[in-house]
Design an enzyme around this catalytic site. Structure first.
Site, PDB file in Angstrom:
ATOM      1  N   GLY A 193       2.760   0.831   3.375  1.00  0.00           N
ATOM      2  CA  GLY A 193       3.018  -0.557   3.782  1.00  0.00           C
ATOM      3  C   GLY A 193       2.347  -0.895   5.102  1.00  0.00           C
ATOM      4  CB  CYS A 215      -0.985  -0.025   1.169  1.00  0.00           C
ATOM      5  SG  CYS A 215      -0.262   0.099   2.812  1.00  0.00           S
ATOM      6  N   GLY A 235      -0.975  -0.110   6.469  1.00  0.00           N
ATOM      7  CA  GLY A 235      -2.352  -0.614   6.480  1.00  0.00           C
ATOM      8  C   GLY A 235      -2.415  -2.048   5.963  1.00  0.00           C
ATOM      9  CG  HIS A 254      16.337 -12.227  13.761  1.00  0.00           C
ATOM     10  ND1 HIS A 254      16.893 -11.165  14.441  1.00  0.00           N
ATOM     11  CD2 HIS A 254      17.393 -12.996  13.365  1.00  0.00           C
ATOM     12  CE1 HIS A 254      18.200 -11.287  14.452  1.00  0.00           C
ATOM     13  NE2 HIS A 254      18.539 -12.387  13.793  1.00  0.00           N
ATOM     14  NE  ARG A 289      19.106 -14.914  19.599  1.00  0.00           N
ATOM     15  CZ  ARG A 289      19.895 -14.827  18.521  1.00  0.00           C
ATOM     16  NH1 ARG A 289      20.429 -15.917  17.993  1.00  0.00           N
ATOM     17  NH2 ARG A 289      20.149 -13.653  17.970  1.00  0.00           N
TER      18      ARG A 289
HETATM   19  C1  RB5 Z   1      -3.985   5.290   0.563  1.00  0.00           C
HETATM   20  O1  RB5 Z   1      -3.999   6.653   0.273  1.00  0.00           O
HETATM   21  C2  RB5 Z   1      -3.076   4.996   1.739  1.00  0.00           C
HETATM   22  O2  RB5 Z   1      -3.665   5.426   2.915  1.00  0.00           O
HETATM   23  C3  RB5 Z   1      -2.764   3.528   1.802  1.00  0.00           C
HETATM   24  O3  RB5 Z   1      -2.158   3.146   0.617  1.00  0.00           O
HETATM   25  C4  RB5 Z   1      -1.844   3.062   2.881  1.00  0.00           C
HETATM   26  O4  RB5 Z   1      -0.700   3.842   2.984  1.00  0.00           O
HETATM   27  C5  RB5 Z   1      -2.458   2.803   4.192  1.00  0.00           C
HETATM   28  O5  RB5 Z   1      -1.822   2.368   5.171  1.00  0.00           O
END
Ligand code: RB5
Length: 150
Positions: A73, A70, A75, A103, A137
């Site tokens: 990264g 996204c 969301g 890890h 570990r």
């Molecule tokens: C979309 O605009 C953006 O919020 C999404 O791609 C992402 O970064 C969310 O975590």
């Protein structure tokens, strides 16, 4: 090391769409098979709509490894990590990706489509696919991740 006969699962929102497209192309060029869960254009969408089906499939064991994207990264990673058998790690640089494999035995790599270059992203994908879990570990620590307190 991920064998090339395995199919890799990919998913993104619009923030990671172009980078996903590039990674799908690079993976296929390198001989990997891919299942692309979308999104399939740069039009604005909600990332959970695409990450949930892909993470569910990884959780069920349909795919051993996957890549999600996204804008940041975050969301995508948060959504994927709702599934107990998913360990999605954020990839900001090569060393970090090495560590999420060595890890944390990450089975999903989450990439920030708006913060790294295509070249950096591909390098991180290669590291993600070719770095083994160290075990030792780290084995018991990884096992404890899903042991939430109720
Ligand atoms: C979309 O605009 C953006 O919020 C999404 O791609 C992402 O970064 C969310 O975590």
């Amino acid at each position: 090391m991920v064998e090339k006969k395995q199919t890799l699962a990919l998913a993104s929102d619009h923030g990671g769409y172009w980078m996903k497209d590039f990674i799908v192309y690079k993976l296929q060029e390198a001989g990997y098979k891919v299942k692309d869960f979308g999104t399939y254009s740069g039009e604005s969408v909600d990332y959970p709509d695409f990450i949930h089906p892909m993470a569910h499939a990884v959780n069920e064991g349909d795919f051993e490894r996957g890549i999600i994207l996204c804008g940041s990264g975050n969301g995508a990673q948060m959504t994927a990590n709702k599934y107990p058998n998913v360990r999605a790690g954020l990839g900001w640089n090569e060393e970090q990706v090495q560590l999420i494999r060595m890890h944390n035995d990450a089975n999903i790599l989450s990439l920030p489509g708006r913060f790294v270059t295509f070249e950096e992203a591909w390098k991180m994908v290669e590291i993600f696919l070719n770095t083994p879990f160290e075990g030792g570990r780290h084995k018991q620590r990884v096992k404890k991740i899903s042991q939430i307190i109720k």
